[in-house]
Design a protein around this motif. Sequence first.
Motif, PDB file in Angstrom:
ATOM      1  N   ILE A 155       0.844  -1.206   0.000  1.00 39.38           N
ATOM      2  CA  ILE A 155       0.000   0.000   0.000  1.00 39.38           C
ATOM      3  C   ILE A 155       0.873   1.247   0.000  1.00 39.38           C
ATOM      4  CG2 ILE A 155      -1.657   1.338   1.370  1.00 39.38           C
ATOM      5  CD1 ILE A 155      -2.768  -1.334   2.398  1.00 39.38           C
ATOM      6  N   ILE A 156       1.898   1.260   0.855  1.00 40.45           N
ATOM      7  CA  ILE A 156       2.798   2.409   0.934  1.00 40.45           C
ATOM      8  C   ILE A 156       3.472   2.656  -0.410  1.00 40.45           C
ATOM      9  CG2 ILE A 156       4.964   3.233   1.957  1.00 40.45           C
ATOM     10  CD1 ILE A 156       4.150   1.829   4.545  1.00 40.45           C
ATOM     11  N   PHE A 157       4.002   1.595  -1.030  1.00 42.24           N
ATOM     12  CA  PHE A 157       4.712   1.727  -2.302  1.00 42.24           C
ATOM     13  C   PHE A 157       3.800   2.318  -3.372  1.00 42.24           C
ATOM     14  CE2 PHE A 157       6.055   0.098  -6.448  1.00 42.24           C
ATOM     15  CZ  PHE A 157       7.394   0.424  -6.454  1.00 42.24           C
ATOM     16  N   PHE A 158       2.614   1.749  -3.521  1.00 46.46           N
ATOM     17  CA  PHE A 158       1.701   2.218  -4.576  1.00 46.46           C
ATOM     18  C   PHE A 158       1.244   3.649  -4.314  1.00 46.46           C
ATOM     19  CE2 PHE A 158      -2.646   2.853  -6.149  1.00 46.46           C
ATOM     20  CZ  PHE A 158      -2.424   2.701  -7.505  1.00 46.46           C
ATOM     21  N   CYS A 159       0.898   3.962  -3.056  1.00 46.71           N
ATOM     22  CA  CYS A 159       0.402   5.311  -2.734  1.00 46.71           C
ATOM     23  C   CYS A 159       1.484   6.372  -2.917  1.00 46.71           C
ATOM     24  CB  CYS A 159      -0.156   5.345  -1.314  1.00 46.71           C
ATOM     25  SG  CYS A 159      -1.697   4.426  -1.132  1.00 46.71           S
ATOM     26  N   LEU A 160       2.736   6.017  -2.618  1.00 44.70           N
ATOM     27  CA  LEU A 160       3.834   6.957  -2.860  1.00 44.70           C
ATOM     28  C   LEU A 160       3.991   7.230  -4.353  1.00 44.70           C
ATOM     29  CD1 LEU A 160       6.652   5.905  -0.359  1.00 44.70           C
ATOM     30  CD2 LEU A 160       5.210   7.936  -0.284  1.00 44.70           C
ATOM     31  N   LEU A 161       3.964   6.168  -5.168  1.00 42.80           N
ATOM     32  CA  LEU A 161       4.061   6.352  -6.618  1.00 42.80           C
ATOM     33  C   LEU A 161       2.904   7.201  -7.131  1.00 42.80           C
ATOM     34  CD1 LEU A 161       5.161   2.927  -8.186  1.00 42.80           C
ATOM     35  CD2 LEU A 161       6.499   5.020  -7.935  1.00 42.80           C
ATOM     36  N   PHE A 162       1.704   6.905  -6.652  1.00 43.54           N
ATOM     37  CA  PHE A 162       0.523   7.651  -7.078  1.00 43.54           C
ATOM     38  C   PHE A 162       0.641   9.117  -6.673  1.00 43.54           C
ATOM     39  CE2 PHE A 162      -3.784   9.229  -6.942  1.00 43.54           C
ATOM     40  CZ  PHE A 162      -4.416   8.595  -8.013  1.00 43.54           C
ATOM     41  N   GLY A 163       1.097   9.353  -5.436  1.00 42.66           N
ATOM     42  CA  GLY A 163       1.249  10.728  -4.963  1.00 42.66           C
ATOM     43  C   GLY A 163       2.297  11.504  -5.734  1.00 42.66           C
ATOM     44  N   ILE A 164       3.424  10.860  -6.054  1.00 37.29           N
ATOM     45  CA  ILE A 164       4.483  11.518  -6.835  1.00 37.29           C
ATOM     46  C   ILE A 164       3.980  11.836  -8.238  1.00 37.29           C
ATOM     47  CG2 ILE A 164       6.754  11.180  -7.888  1.00 37.29           C
ATOM     48  CD1 ILE A 164       7.456   9.486  -5.378  1.00 37.29           C
ATOM     49  N   ALA A 165       3.259  10.867  -8.856  1.00 35.12           N
ATOM     50  CA  ALA A 165       2.690  11.110 -10.187  1.00 35.12           C
ATOM     51  C   ALA A 165       1.703  12.269 -10.149  1.00 35.12           C
ATOM     52  CB  ALA A 165       2.002   9.837 -10.693  1.00 35.12           C
ATOM     53  N   LEU A 166       0.915  12.320  -9.074  1.00 37.87           N
ATOM     54  CA  LEU A 166      -0.050  13.411  -8.918  1.00 37.87           C
ATOM     55  C   LEU A 166       0.668  14.747  -8.744  1.00 37.87           C
ATOM     56  CD1 LEU A 166      -3.123  13.715  -8.784  1.00 37.87           C
ATOM     57  CD2 LEU A 166      -2.975  13.494  -6.306  1.00 37.87           C
ATOM     58  N   ALA A 167       1.807  14.740  -8.052  1.00 39.42           N
ATOM     59  CA  ALA A 167       2.598  15.963  -7.879  1.00 39.42           C
ATOM     60  C   ALA A 167       3.088  16.479  -9.227  1.00 39.42           C
ATOM     61  CB  ALA A 167       3.783  15.695  -6.952  1.00 39.42           C
ATOM     62  N   PHE A 168       3.564  15.566 -10.090  1.00 36.80           N
ATOM     63  CA  PHE A 168       3.993  15.977 -11.431  1.00 36.80           C
ATOM     64  C   PHE A 168       2.823  16.520 -12.233  1.00 36.80           C
ATOM     65  CE2 PHE A 168       7.844  13.574 -10.539  1.00 36.80           C
ATOM     66  CZ  PHE A 168       8.801  14.283 -11.258  1.00 36.80           C
ATOM     67  N   GLY A 169       1.652  15.899 -12.083  1.00 35.07           N
ATOM     68  CA  GLY A 169       0.474  16.386 -12.799  1.00 35.07           C
ATOM     69  C   GLY A 169       0.076  17.780 -12.349  1.00 35.07           C
ATOM     70  N   ARG A 170       0.134  18.038 -11.037  1.00 32.95           N
ATOM     71  CA  ARG A 170      -0.224  19.350 -10.505  1.00 32.95           C
ATOM     72  C   ARG A 170       0.794  20.417 -10.902  1.00 32.95           C
ATOM     73  NH1 ARG A 170      -0.719  19.587  -4.523  1.00 32.95           N
ATOM     74  NH2 ARG A 170      -2.020  21.397  -4.951  1.00 32.95           N
ATOM     75  N   ASP A 171       1.992  19.988 -11.257  1.00 27.04           N
ATOM     76  CA  ASP A 171       3.053  20.918 -11.640  1.00 27.04           C
ATOM     77  C   ASP A 171       3.213  21.009 -13.152  1.00 27.04           C
ATOM     78  OD1 ASP A 171       4.999  22.658 -10.382  1.00 27.04           O
ATOM     79  OD2 ASP A 171       6.540  21.404 -11.301  1.00 27.04           O
ATOM     80  N   SER A 172       2.301  20.364 -13.888  1.00 27.75           N
ATOM     81  CA  SER A 172       2.410  20.282 -15.344  1.00 27.75           C
ATOM     82  C   SER A 172       2.147  21.637 -16.015  1.00 27.75           C
ATOM     83  CB  SER A 172       1.420  19.249 -15.886  1.00 27.75           C
ATOM     84  OG  SER A 172       1.395  19.250 -17.287  1.00 27.75           O
ATOM     85  N   ALA A 173       2.799  21.822 -17.169  1.00 24.13           N
ATOM     86  CA  ALA A 173       2.569  23.040 -17.956  1.00 24.13           C
ATOM     87  C   ALA A 173       1.241  22.970 -18.702  1.00 24.13           C
ATOM     88  CB  ALA A 173       3.713  23.230 -18.947  1.00 24.13           C
ATOM     89  N   ASP A 174       0.724  21.760 -18.895  1.00 21.43           N
ATOM     90  CA  ASP A 174      -0.555  21.555 -19.570  1.00 21.43           C
ATOM     91  C   ASP A 174      -1.685  21.883 -18.593  1.00 21.43           C
ATOM     92  OD1 ASP A 174      -2.968  20.378 -20.582  1.00 21.43           O
ATOM     93  OD2 ASP A 174      -1.752  19.149 -21.932  1.00 21.43           O
ATOM     94  N   GLU A 175      -2.485  22.872 -18.927  1.00 22.49           N
ATOM     95  CA  GLU A 175      -3.526  23.335 -18.023  1.00 22.49           C
ATOM     96  C   GLU A 175      -4.557  22.251 -17.724  1.00 22.49           C
ATOM     97  OE1 GLU A 175      -6.807  26.972 -17.579  1.00 22.49           O
ATOM     98  OE2 GLU A 175      -5.452  26.888 -19.312  1.00 22.49           O
ATOM     99  N   ASN A 176      -4.915  21.440 -18.734  1.00 20.95           N
ATOM    100  CA  ASN A 176      -5.907  20.385 -18.537  1.00 20.95           C
ATOM    101  C   ASN A 176      -5.399  19.326 -17.555  1.00 20.95           C
ATOM    102  OD1 ASN A 176      -7.814  21.505 -20.287  1.00 20.95           O
ATOM    103  ND2 ASN A 176      -6.916  20.502 -22.088  1.00 20.95           N
ATOM    104  N   VAL A 177      -4.122  18.947 -17.738  1.00 25.57           N
ATOM    105  CA  VAL A 177      -3.525  17.966 -16.832  1.00 25.57           C
ATOM    106  C   VAL A 177      -3.466  18.533 -15.422  1.00 25.57           C
ATOM    107  CG1 VAL A 177      -1.408  16.691 -16.283  1.00 25.57           C
ATOM    108  CG2 VAL A 177      -2.183  16.860 -18.656  1.00 25.57           C
ATOM    109  N   ARG A 178      -3.104  19.805 -15.323  1.00 24.45           N
ATOM    110  CA  ARG A 178      -2.982  20.452 -14.019  1.00 24.45           C
ATOM    111  C   ARG A 178      -4.336  20.515 -13.309  1.00 24.45           C
ATOM    112  NH1 ARG A 178      -0.587  24.486 -15.721  1.00 24.45           N
ATOM    113  NH2 ARG A 178      -2.222  26.077 -15.657  1.00 24.45           N
TER     114      ARG A 178
END
Length: 428
Positions: A155-178
């Motif tokens: 659970i920890i491993f998957f949630c960390l990966l998901f959270g990191i991916a979400l962090a990249f999405g929130r920091d994306s230059a693409d407005e839709n992704v953000r």
Amino acid sequence: MSALKSLFSCYFKINLLLKILVGLILGAIAGMIFQNNGEMIAFLTPFGDLFIRLLKMIMVPVIACTLIVGASTIAPSHLGRIGGKLVLFYMITSVFAITIGLAVGTVIQPGTGLELAAVEGKARVAESPTLMSILLNIVPTNPMSSLSEGSVLQIIFFCLLFGIALAFGRDSADENVRKASDTVYHFIEGVSQAMFKIVGWVMQYAPFGVFALIFIVFSKNGATAFGPLAAVTASVYIGLVLQVVLVYFGVCLIMRLSPLKFLSKVRHPMVTAFVTRSSGATLPVSIDAAEKMGVPKSVYGFGLPVGATINMDGTTIYLGVCAIFIANAVGMPLDSSQQLTIVLTAVLASIGTAGVPGAGAIMLLMVLESVGLKVEAGSAVAVAYGMILGIDALLDMGRTSMNVVGDMSGVVAVAKSEKSLDLERWNS
């Protein structure tokens, strides 16, 4: 009806940790009065079992939500050289902390001779996995299955990966992704806040659950149960002192800074954290201390809030000692592979659970589950776990204080490595 409402109102106004401590004391006294009283044990057992079931109910959703939110809060664009150094520092010191906790527990062996296995009528034997299987089993083949089965490391491993991916999405230059990523983040944050509320409700029942669990211990063991509780408390505080002397003083010496001056300058946040038992509440004091130490805002402005979230050196020491106490109390001493699993679980879990009310109790539950010590209603493990909760207020003061000192050590070390530490202010 109004009298009952008034009684409930008074109960909720009393400090929770004080209520749990009272539950521990009353449970111990009642247990010694009604020693080996089968009828009383049978009557109170369901109340202890209910508390364990409530804790297990909230464990997985709390882990998932807080880890995802914690990992996705740090924007990748902010994780430059300074951010990377701080996160790495916090991870390394956490590894040292859990290792110290396990080492102290191994030497002192708290819980030995308590023989709680008699509570459930049998000793349990856990299988000892190999190092390779531990590392492979961190990666889930089916995350949903891992969530439903409560496989903590997966659970920890998957949630960390998901959270990191979400962090990249929130920091994306693409407005839709953000926007889409922000929507997911806010949804999970909302679920997390709802879980915090449920945790608060569950912890209000904790004094009654602790009373029942402690009653069973003292009814079966008598006054001899006080010795192991004193041993586990002493072990935790010895571990905290060793963390300061071996790790933080060592960091100061590597950075060519005075360890005693560092200890003097972190005195105020350390004492504040000890009294308030909250890293977040201590943050303004920590920031003021960092400024007086000569740490630039570019370092402490990122390092201290992040440290309050992912750096839990004091808590990881507590986890190591308490895991050994519980394992010894139920007649299942931990082997090297189980101790390695505890190291991995404690360090990875520290990323998201620091801000959770009752974080120490939930993290301990996670650690025990990860090494096969299932906290099941009516089990010896559940009784030993209840004993720890009974003295949690005393342990919480020390571990929170150490969490804050670790945050301060991190920002000082990184500032010195970046040659941005104001040595005039440091030496003043």
